[in-house]
Design a protein around this motif. Structure first.
Motif, PDB file in Angstrom:
ATOM      1  N   LEU A 127     -58.262 -43.406 -18.197  1.00 26.96           N
ATOM      2  CA  LEU A 127     -58.522 -42.674 -19.431  1.00 26.96           C
ATOM      3  C   LEU A 127     -57.843 -43.285 -20.642  1.00 26.96           C
ATOM      4  O   LEU A 127     -58.099 -42.893 -21.767  1.00 26.96           O
ATOM      5  CB  LEU A 127     -58.099 -41.216 -19.281  1.00 26.96           C
ATOM      6  N   VAL A 137     -65.013 -47.652 -19.333  1.00 29.36           N
ATOM      7  CA  VAL A 137     -65.874 -46.472 -19.329  1.00 29.36           C
ATOM      8  C   VAL A 137     -66.922 -46.613 -18.223  1.00 29.36           C
ATOM      9  O   VAL A 137     -67.163 -45.685 -17.446  1.00 29.36           O
ATOM     10  CB  VAL A 137     -66.555 -46.268 -20.703  1.00 29.36           C
ATOM     11  N   ARG A 140     -65.233 -46.313 -14.802  1.00 27.33           N
ATOM     12  CA  ARG A 140     -64.943 -44.919 -14.479  1.00 27.33           C
ATOM     13  C   ARG A 140     -66.204 -44.236 -13.956  1.00 27.33           C
ATOM     14  O   ARG A 140     -66.176 -43.533 -12.946  1.00 27.33           O
ATOM     15  CB  ARG A 140     -64.470 -44.244 -15.757  1.00 27.33           C
ATOM     16  N   ALA A 141     -67.314 -44.433 -14.654  1.00 36.05           N
ATOM     17  CA  ALA A 141     -68.574 -43.813 -14.242  1.00 36.05           C
ATOM     18  C   ALA A 141     -68.981 -44.307 -12.852  1.00 36.05           C
ATOM     19  O   ALA A 141     -69.437 -43.532 -12.012  1.00 36.05           O
ATOM     20  CB  ALA A 141     -69.662 -44.092 -15.271  1.00 36.05           C
ATOM     21  N   PHE A 144     -66.926 -42.680 -10.139  1.00 34.82           N
ATOM     22  CA  PHE A 144     -67.331 -41.314  -9.847  1.00 34.82           C
ATOM     23  C   PHE A 144     -68.682 -41.262  -9.146  1.00 34.82           C
ATOM     24  O   PHE A 144     -68.888 -40.438  -8.256  1.00 34.82           O
ATOM     25  CB  PHE A 144     -67.304 -40.407 -11.080  1.00 34.82           C
ATOM     26  N   ALA A 179     -65.437 -30.439 -11.954  1.00 34.43           N
ATOM     27  CA  ALA A 179     -65.174 -30.323 -13.394  1.00 34.43           C
ATOM     28  C   ALA A 179     -63.971 -29.440 -13.763  1.00 34.43           C
ATOM     29  O   ALA A 179     -63.119 -29.861 -14.546  1.00 34.43           O
ATOM     30  CB  ALA A 179     -66.436 -29.852 -14.125  1.00 34.43           C
ATOM     31  N   PRO A 180     -63.863 -28.209 -13.207  1.00 40.95           N
ATOM     32  CA  PRO A 180     -62.737 -27.368 -13.642  1.00 40.95           C
ATOM     33  C   PRO A 180     -61.372 -27.944 -13.252  1.00 40.95           C
ATOM     34  O   PRO A 180     -60.376 -27.679 -13.925  1.00 40.95           O
ATOM     35  CB  PRO A 180     -62.988 -26.020 -12.951  1.00 40.95           C
ATOM     36  N   PHE A 183     -60.700 -30.745 -15.744  1.00 41.53           N
ATOM     37  CA  PHE A 183     -60.482 -30.098 -17.045  1.00 41.53           C
ATOM     38  C   PHE A 183     -59.040 -29.610 -17.181  1.00 41.53           C
ATOM     39  O   PHE A 183     -58.406 -29.792 -18.214  1.00 41.53           O
ATOM     40  CB  PHE A 183     -61.449 -28.923 -17.166  1.00 41.53           C
TER      41      PHE A 183
ATOM     42  N   LEU B 123     -60.787 -36.945 -29.076  1.00 38.76           N
ATOM     43  CA  LEU B 123     -60.581 -37.186 -27.650  1.00 38.76           C
ATOM     44  C   LEU B 123     -59.866 -38.507 -27.405  1.00 38.76           C
ATOM     45  O   LEU B 123     -58.977 -38.597 -26.558  1.00 38.76           O
ATOM     46  CB  LEU B 123     -61.910 -37.192 -26.911  1.00 38.76           C
ATOM     47  N   LYS B 175     -63.153 -21.476 -20.079  1.00 39.76           N
ATOM     48  CA  LYS B 175     -62.830 -22.774 -19.467  1.00 39.76           C
ATOM     49  C   LYS B 175     -63.969 -23.254 -18.568  1.00 39.76           C
ATOM     50  O   LYS B 175     -64.297 -24.447 -18.550  1.00 39.76           O
ATOM     51  CB  LYS B 175     -61.519 -22.674 -18.677  1.00 39.76           C
ATOM     52  N   ALA B 178     -66.616 -24.776 -20.779  1.00 40.80           N
ATOM     53  CA  ALA B 178     -66.263 -26.049 -21.420  1.00 40.80           C
ATOM     54  C   ALA B 178     -66.114 -27.189 -20.402  1.00 40.80           C
ATOM     55  O   ALA B 178     -66.435 -28.346 -20.701  1.00 40.80           O
ATOM     56  CB  ALA B 178     -64.954 -25.892 -22.207  1.00 40.80           C
ATOM     57  N   ALA B 179     -65.635 -26.858 -19.197  1.00 41.15           N
ATOM     58  CA  ALA B 179     -65.256 -27.903 -18.234  1.00 41.15           C
ATOM     59  C   ALA B 179     -66.366 -28.920 -17.937  1.00 41.15           C
ATOM     60  O   ALA B 179     -66.113 -30.127 -17.995  1.00 41.15           O
ATOM     61  CB  ALA B 179     -64.741 -27.266 -16.937  1.00 41.15           C
ATOM     62  N   PRO B 180     -67.605 -28.462 -17.633  1.00 36.91           N
ATOM     63  CA  PRO B 180     -68.620 -29.474 -17.280  1.00 36.91           C
ATOM     64  C   PRO B 180     -68.966 -30.406 -18.439  1.00 36.91           C
ATOM     65  O   PRO B 180     -69.372 -31.549 -18.206  1.00 36.91           O
ATOM     66  CB  PRO B 180     -69.839 -28.635 -16.856  1.00 36.91           C
ATOM     67  N   TYR B 182     -66.755 -31.460 -20.920  1.00 34.93           N
ATOM     68  CA  TYR B 182     -65.674 -32.453 -20.981  1.00 34.93           C
ATOM     69  C   TYR B 182     -65.764 -33.427 -19.816  1.00 34.93           C
ATOM     70  O   TYR B 182     -65.524 -34.619 -19.970  1.00 34.93           O
ATOM     71  CB  TYR B 182     -64.309 -31.758 -20.963  1.00 34.93           C
ATOM     72  N   PHE B 183     -66.098 -32.882 -18.653  1.00 30.44           N
ATOM     73  CA  PHE B 183     -66.177 -33.718 -17.457  1.00 30.44           C
ATOM     74  C   PHE B 183     -67.177 -34.850 -17.648  1.00 30.44           C
ATOM     75  O   PHE B 183     -66.916 -36.004 -17.281  1.00 30.44           O
ATOM     76  CB  PHE B 183     -66.595 -32.834 -16.275  1.00 30.44           C
ATOM     77  N   ARG B 184     -68.348 -34.526 -18.224  1.00 31.97           N
ATOM     78  CA  ARG B 184     -69.356 -35.563 -18.455  1.00 31.97           C
ATOM     79  C   ARG B 184     -68.847 -36.610 -19.435  1.00 31.97           C
ATOM     80  O   ARG B 184     -69.051 -37.809 -19.244  1.00 31.97           O
ATOM     81  CB  ARG B 184     -70.649 -34.933 -18.967  1.00 31.97           C
ATOM     82  N   VAL B 185     -68.221 -36.165 -20.483  1.00 32.34           N
ATOM     83  CA  VAL B 185     -67.744 -37.126 -21.478  1.00 32.34           C
ATOM     84  C   VAL B 185     -66.617 -37.991 -20.904  1.00 32.34           C
ATOM     85  O   VAL B 185     -66.599 -39.211 -21.081  1.00 32.34           O
ATOM     86  CB  VAL B 185     -67.240 -36.389 -22.740  1.00 32.34           C
ATOM     87  N   LEU B 186     -65.698 -37.354 -20.188  1.00 37.32           N
ATOM     88  CA  LEU B 186     -64.476 -38.062 -19.803  1.00 37.32           C
ATOM     89  C   LEU B 186     -64.582 -38.815 -18.486  1.00 37.32           C
ATOM     90  O   LEU B 186     -63.923 -39.825 -18.303  1.00 37.32           O
ATOM     91  CB  LEU B 186     -63.309 -37.072 -19.708  1.00 37.32           C
ATOM     92  N   ILE B 187     -65.362 -38.304 -17.563  1.00 37.46           N
ATOM     93  CA  ILE B 187     -65.360 -38.917 -16.229  1.00 37.46           C
ATOM     94  C   ILE B 187     -66.655 -39.665 -15.933  1.00 37.46           C
ATOM     95  O   ILE B 187     -66.633 -40.839 -15.586  1.00 37.46           O
ATOM     96  CB  ILE B 187     -65.098 -37.855 -15.134  1.00 37.46           C
ATOM     97  N   THR B 188     -67.798 -38.991 -16.068  1.00 42.99           N
ATOM     98  CA  THR B 188     -69.030 -39.653 -15.636  1.00 42.99           C
ATOM     99  C   THR B 188     -69.717 -40.416 -16.767  1.00 42.99           C
ATOM    100  O   THR B 188     -70.701 -41.116 -16.524  1.00 42.99           O
ATOM    101  CB  THR B 188     -70.034 -38.637 -15.046  1.00 42.99           C
ATOM    102  N   ALA B 189     -69.226 -40.252 -17.992  1.00 44.49           N
ATOM    103  CA  ALA B 189     -69.820 -40.945 -19.148  1.00 44.49           C
ATOM    104  C   ALA B 189     -71.310 -40.645 -19.293  1.00 44.49           C
ATOM    105  O   ALA B 189     -72.081 -41.491 -19.716  1.00 44.49           O
ATOM    106  CB  ALA B 189     -69.580 -42.466 -19.055  1.00 44.49           C
ATOM    107  N   GLU B 190     -71.704 -39.421 -18.929  1.00 40.91           N
ATOM    108  CA  GLU B 190     -73.085 -38.991 -19.159  1.00 40.91           C
ATOM    109  C   GLU B 190     -73.175 -38.364 -20.544  1.00 40.91           C
ATOM    110  O   GLU B 190     -72.206 -37.794 -21.039  1.00 40.91           O
ATOM    111  CB  GLU B 190     -73.481 -37.919 -18.131  1.00 40.91           C
ATOM    112  N   ARG B 199     -77.282 -25.553 -19.313  1.00 46.67           N
ATOM    113  CA  ARG B 199     -77.002 -25.463 -17.872  1.00 46.67           C
ATOM    114  C   ARG B 199     -75.605 -24.915 -17.624  1.00 46.67           C
ATOM    115  O   ARG B 199     -75.395 -24.146 -16.689  1.00 46.67           O
ATOM    116  CB  ARG B 199     -77.121 -26.852 -17.217  1.00 46.67           C
TER     117      ARG B 199
END
Lengths: 214, 214
Positions: A127, A137, A140-141, A144, A179-180, A183, B123, B175, B178-180, B182-190, B199
């Motif tokens: 990160l 980036v 990381r993707a 995962f 995700a949670p 997070f 971020l 939370k 919001a979690a999914p 942030y998760f996409r932005v930070l981990i899976t880069a979707e 969703r």
């Protein structure tokens, strides 16, 4: 230069394939591979992502850098492979017989990993420095995605057993579970423990059973 | 040295309190405060978190650094205040009359923010350099706590209207929403877009209605 025993990075790019399906490897090739991956993790733990070099990894592993380049196309491929392997070893994919048991084991494994030294080290690497090292980036993707591919059978088995509705998207279920936890670690700096993991299971199952994921 | 018009960092530490409840402020004090916060955001956008100094912020805002220290106890307090204010302006808390409408507006606001330049900048700042600047972890948690405090009435109103079960934990619901993202932005880069936000609303509501959050 092709190598008969361990062709390029092929085993690295299909890490979900069971070992038994892979072509038999000669002991020495596998040892070199393991030494290079271990050296990569050790270098990562000691320095910044951007500072890691194939030269440094080769030196630490006691091999020539052309040996490294024969197996991995570049530094990022090497890092992805090393971290993917570490995660696969740290968080095994369960098969307990029920979706609740499987998701609980997965979430608890992830919670332990995130709270432990290897999770903390991987996250810090993955990160930080996104600006200086854009490859991070994508790396990381890809890491995962590998996890996702390995974990999806948990959901597919649940659908086969009638525990989750047909048509549920396995990837969405696994992401909702993870995700949670991420997070809490990344945003709210709350501890992740077994209770947090179990709450993620309850929320994910309720959402999955009520049509939220497909 | 107490200041009659704008005592210390008090307005910063209770950002959820409506402006009307605050003591009236003299125009000049409010202008200085706004100039310092703007300068903080501008400095953050240009440099690393660890490199930001109160001196640099004061110089850019055209005030003496003692003016800054009168209002904020340190650099981290200043950064938290600047980013909290930016987030509050960028993602307003909705009151549409239904929990679904409110959560959808919140999730879509967050998705736009995460995908836009100010979200990306915040971020990048908040997730980098955690090792060099330990204050950043606490700052990040405080910024999110502020968001949470502002958003919780959305869930409380839903319980009052009978849309969600009594006893549901408002913080857990927000939370989970919001979690999914942030998760996409930070981990899976979707990418995060309106569909991803919607969703997250469906999953969060299903989980909340089926007892996952308290």
């Amino acid at each position: 230069m092709p190598e008969p025993d361990l062709p390029g990075a092929a085993p690295a790019s299909v890490p979900g394939r069971p070992a038994a399906e892979r072509r038999p490897v000669v002991g020495r090739g596998e040892k070199v591979r393991a030494a290079v991956l271990d050296a990569t993790l050790a270098e990562l733990a000691e320095m910044r992502y951007a500072a890691l070099t194939v030269d440094g990894v080769a030196r630490r592993a006691g091999v020539h850098k052309t040996t490294v380049y024969r197996r991995w196309k570049d530094r990022d491929a090497l890092i992805v492979d090393a971290l993917t392997g570490q995660l696969a070893a740290d968080i095994p994919i369960p098969d307990t017989g029920t979706v609740e048991g499987d998701l609980r084991a997965l979430a608890r494994g992830l919670a332990s990993w995130l709270g432990g030294p290897s999770g903390a080290a991987v996250l810090a690497v993955m990160l930080s420095e996104a600006v200086q090292a854009p490859g991070i980036v994508e790396a990381r993707a890809r890491i995962f995605e590998d996890r996702l591919r390995r974990a999806e059978p948990v959901v597919e088995r649940a659908v086969e057993r009638g525990e989750l509705p047909a048509g549920v998207d396995p990837a969405e279920v696994i992401k909702a579970l993870a995700a949670p936890l991420y997070f809490r670690v990344l945003i709210t700096a709350e501890p992740v423990d077994g209770a947090v993991a179990d709450r993620a299971v309850v929320a994910t199952l309720a959402a999955a059973r009520h049509g939220a994921f497909g």
